[in-house]
Design an enzyme around this catalytic site. Structure first.
Site, PDB file in Angstrom:
ATOM      1  N   SER A   1      27.970  18.366  72.183  1.00  0.00           N
ATOM      2  CA  SER A   1      27.594  17.946  70.837  1.00  0.00           C
ATOM      3  C   SER A   1      27.859  19.086  69.841  1.00  0.00           C
ATOM      4  O   SER A   1      28.993  19.566  69.778  1.00  0.00           O
ATOM      5  CB  SER A   1      26.129  17.504  70.828  1.00  0.00           C
ATOM      6  OG  SER A   1      25.835  16.747  69.682  1.00  0.00           O
TER       7      SER A   1
ATOM      8  N   ARG B   1      13.838  12.686  62.794  1.00  0.00           N
ATOM      9  CA  ARG B   1      14.084  12.754  64.233  1.00  0.00           C
ATOM     10  C   ARG B   1      14.191  11.358  64.837  1.00  0.00           C
ATOM     11  O   ARG B   1      15.024  11.114  65.711  1.00  0.00           O
ATOM     12  CB  ARG B   1      12.958  13.537  64.915  1.00  0.00           C
ATOM     13  CG  ARG B   1      13.094  13.659  66.410  1.00  0.00           C
ATOM     14  CD  ARG B   1      14.376  14.386  66.804  1.00  0.00           C
ATOM     15  NE  ARG B   1      14.382  14.765  68.208  1.00  0.00           N
ATOM     16  CZ  ARG B   1      15.354  15.456  68.785  1.00  0.00           C
ATOM     17  NH1 ARG B   1      16.414  15.840  68.089  1.00  0.00           N
ATOM     18  NH2 ARG B   1      15.294  15.768  70.059  1.00  0.00           N
TER      19      ARG B   1
ATOM     20  N   ASP C   1      28.537   6.615  74.675  1.00  0.00           N
ATOM     21  CA  ASP C   1      28.194   7.524  73.579  1.00  0.00           C
ATOM     22  C   ASP C   1      28.842   7.003  72.299  1.00  0.00           C
ATOM     23  O   ASP C   1      30.064   7.043  72.156  1.00  0.00           O
ATOM     24  CB  ASP C   1      28.699   8.927  73.914  1.00  0.00           C
ATOM     25  CG  ASP C   1      28.345   9.966  72.852  1.00  0.00           C
ATOM     26  OD1 ASP C   1      27.788   9.591  71.799  1.00  0.00           O
ATOM     27  OD2 ASP C   1      28.626  11.156  73.084  1.00  0.00           O
TER      28      ASP C   1
ATOM     29  N   HIS D   1      24.781   9.251  74.006  1.00  0.00           N
ATOM     30  CA  HIS D   1      25.101  10.654  73.725  1.00  0.00           C
ATOM     31  C   HIS D   1      24.252  11.601  74.562  1.00  0.00           C
ATOM     32  O   HIS D   1      24.726  12.650  75.005  1.00  0.00           O
ATOM     33  CB  HIS D   1      24.878  10.924  72.236  1.00  0.00           C
ATOM     34  CG  HIS D   1      25.295  12.275  71.790  1.00  0.00           C
ATOM     35  ND1 HIS D   1      26.599  12.734  71.883  1.00  0.00           N
ATOM     36  CD2 HIS D   1      24.596  13.298  71.235  1.00  0.00           C
ATOM     37  CE1 HIS D   1      26.671  13.963  71.399  1.00  0.00           C
ATOM     38  NE2 HIS D   1      25.464  14.341  71.009  1.00  0.00           N
ATOM     39  N   ASP D   2      23.004  11.240  74.777  1.00  0.00           N
ATOM     40  CA  ASP D   2      22.090  12.096  75.525  1.00  0.00           C
ATOM     41  C   ASP D   2      22.512  12.314  76.974  1.00  0.00           C
ATOM     42  O   ASP D   2      21.926  13.167  77.662  1.00  0.00           O
ATOM     43  CB  ASP D   2      20.675  11.513  75.504  1.00  0.00           C
ATOM     44  CG  ASP D   2      19.849  12.064  74.346  1.00  0.00           C
ATOM     45  OD1 ASP D   2      20.331  12.991  73.669  1.00  0.00           O
ATOM     46  OD2 ASP D   2      18.735  11.565  74.124  1.00  0.00           O
TER      47      ASP D   2
END
Lengths: 411, 411
Positions: free
Chosen positions: A174, A244, A340, A373-374
């Site tokens: 990232s 967040r 992702d 993405h994580d």
């Protein structure tokens, strides 16, 4: 029910401690750190010099005799230097302790691993929560805007300080991947190999859009006080929490949200016909927002998201990304994940095409995962195998194994 | 520069007027409206009765003699009854005036078009900004939570009031599509045909997640005052603006953001190294947020997003969506757009599969578009042709053309 218990402590006091602990770590980190004085200012892309400045870092493993086995780990947006050791703020194990360690894909029996907090961060490297020596107060927005190249320039000064001329590898996912790309492009002679994970050579319009939503949420909170909340003994908790939450949704895939939460209700049999967190996904997101606020500085969030928005490597080469890598001898590994959508495979392919056009050595793998993405922070066996295999191959190529044999003489 | 000009009016005063104008329209709409008194309470899914309540609506075209040419248009999240006529708040042309009108796909020369503001909305139908007759003040959160079936139940009372037994068609996109599905499922004998556009039979975990971010942004704003901002002469402008920004990103595709804005800077040659809106996408989103606040009530935003979150038609049928349509004689048209990731084609296919399993007549078209979810509000020729073609075919099937011939006798 014997022994000391803290159950009489009011919960609010614990939270308050967390706030102070995070701020304390921002200004006086528990980790290693190095401060560069007036003789070594940092030239920022904003056109000003930053001096003095501090880089907080952790190391794992041992540097070999010829200083050829160092890997720098570049952390993502809200990461820190505690890649493989517990965070002093949260007490949790390092954010990549599944990846880094003895016998792990990034093997600390073989490599000397460095992870530094990015400039603009809030775990001890100079950032908006750090004390501005000119005023004796936290910088706030008086700190110049920091870019990805600025972060990397600071890291070059750190490895100079550690006596390392050339890195065995630069690894990042990232925003960490952006730093790794920048390392390989700007300092090719200092980078043997680079691992670019779930990243892009520029932030897309959609990426900027979501981070702008987050910044506006922070700045809308009256407790933000124009960034001077340190002086008011407040923090923009609600605004940062919303920021967040919005970002977190983009880090997960639609599939993973569906399989993890679906439309399940949270600790109730029926909908309440209210605005409570009826659904598990609501409860989960609120929790993510609230715990984030305990560990991260709101102004730092503005700085690191801005750094990502500003990043566009090809802009320095008239839009021709391949020119950023011409003549490079660095070996590249590019990794993306199928689900992702924050940094989709197309962004990785753009990098791979540019590397191919530049005649670089590059291996590319798209990992099948529903984790979004994580996924780069999770234990995905195929992903770990790819990283391990690439690093071993790169080590063989430069005969690092023999060099690694010298390691014992240093300890 | 002759004639009256208003340039001496300070800008802030205009904004303030907008706030008051929107609230005035919520409580006393310019459009047609009907108020149902104590003899006709609305049974809400929340388990209470709402009485009295008002439905504000607009109509276009003429009802034919046998009252068989009525189409109800169900609006989306932040839409209103002004589908084909100017909004009294913004002054802009109706939100679907490209679709509805003389000679247009929904042809007001042939059809009698009704569009009502949803219950829980803020354009004149009873919502949180409406006056609670028990207190003489705006309901705020004292209004029970409203569901999609509640909205539709109110619409059935509206068409009863208009003397319409059976609708020629129910047409809606997004949240409007949810209402159209509910109409067709719960009142099949009153619906000849239904057009379900860019919609789903339930809100996904990701859908809920994004709307929860928006609700938290609104409720985090201290000007929200627990929903009682009407009494404080404030509105949670910043929070609602952030909520709209977050949602707006989900309405556009990654491609449309990239082609429309990319990484273009806004009225500047260089980045400012600040947190200003350097990028066009930032400026665009901020503008979207700010203009939205002028026309929409923050509490209504909580209610309508909650209605969508709660919607799950199959839950009423043990998870078997097909059972919601068993034996239906309604003709269905289902439309999705290739780049819509808010309500993706997979959600439409789920509906189509259920309709097929129920033996319903259904035509399904996926329109190739890079405009994302918002495509259903834009002029997409293939989309318009599909709607026009389906309605004509449905009209032929019930010999509406001959009936439409009677229309002239009424005027």
């Amino acid at each position: 029910m014997t022994g000391p218990v803290d159950s009489n402590e009011p919960e609010v006091s614990i939270k308050h401690d967390d706030d102070h602990l995070a701020l304390h770590e921002a200004q006086s980190p528990s980790s290693l750190s190095v401060t560069f004085g007036p003789d070594k200012p940092l030239h920022l892309d904003a056109g000003v010099q930053l001096s003095p400045f501090t880089i907080a870092y952790e190391t794992y493993g041992t540097l070999n005799d010829d200083r050829s086995n160092a890997i720098i780990i570049c952390h993502a947006l809200t990461g820190d230097q505690y890649a493989a050791s517990p965070s002093p703020v949260t007490g949790k194990t390092g954010w990549w302790s599944t990846m880094i360690g003895s016998g792990k894909p990034i093997d600390t029996d073989r490599y000397f691993v460095i992870c530094s907090n990015v400039l603009g961060g809030c775990s001890g490297s100079t950032g908006p929560a750090s004390i501005n020596p000119e005023t004796g107060k936290a910088y706030g927005l008086d700190l110049p805007v920091i870019t990805i190249p600025d972060m990397v320039r600071a890291q070059t000064m750190l490895i100079d300080h550690l006596g390392i001329e050339k890195l065995f590898s630069v690894v990042g996912g990232s925003m960490g991947g952006m730093q790794a790309i920048q390392w390989a492009s700007e300092y090719p002679e200092r980078v043997n190999s680079a691992v670019l994970i779930a990243t892009a050579a520029h932030h897309s319009s959609q990426n900027i859009a979501f981070y702008e939503v987050g910044r506006q949420a922070v700045m809308a909170d009256p407790d933000w006080h124009g960034g001077r909340y340190y002086d008011h003994d407040t923090t923009p908790r609600k605004g940062l929490s919303v920021a967040r939450m919005a970002a977190h949704v983009t880090y997960m895939s639609e599939q993973s949200l569906q399989s993890k939460f679906g439309r399940n209700l949270q600790n109730r049999a029926e909908k309440t016909f209210s605005f409570d967190a009826d659904f598990q996904i609501e409860s989960y997101l609120r929790h993510q927002g609230m715990t984030f606020v305990d560990r991260f500085d709101a102004n730092s969030y503005l700085y690191v998201t801005r750094a990502m928005d500003y990043y566009d490597l090809s802009a320095d080469y008239n839009g021709q990304l391949a020119k950023a890598f011409m003549g490079t001898k660095t070996r590249f590994c590019v990794v993306s994940f199928t689900s992702d959508w924050h940094f989709p495979t197309t962004a990785s392919r753009t990098i791979v095409h540019a590397l191919n056009a530049a005649g670089a050595s590059v291996s590319f793998v798209e990992i099948d995962s529903d984790k979004g993405h994580d996924a780069f922070l999770l234990e995905e066996p195929e992903f770990f195998d790819a990283i391990n295999g690439f690093l071993k191959s790169a080590a063989r190529n430069m005969n690092l194994d023999e060099a690694a044999g010298n390691q014992g003489t240093q300890t």
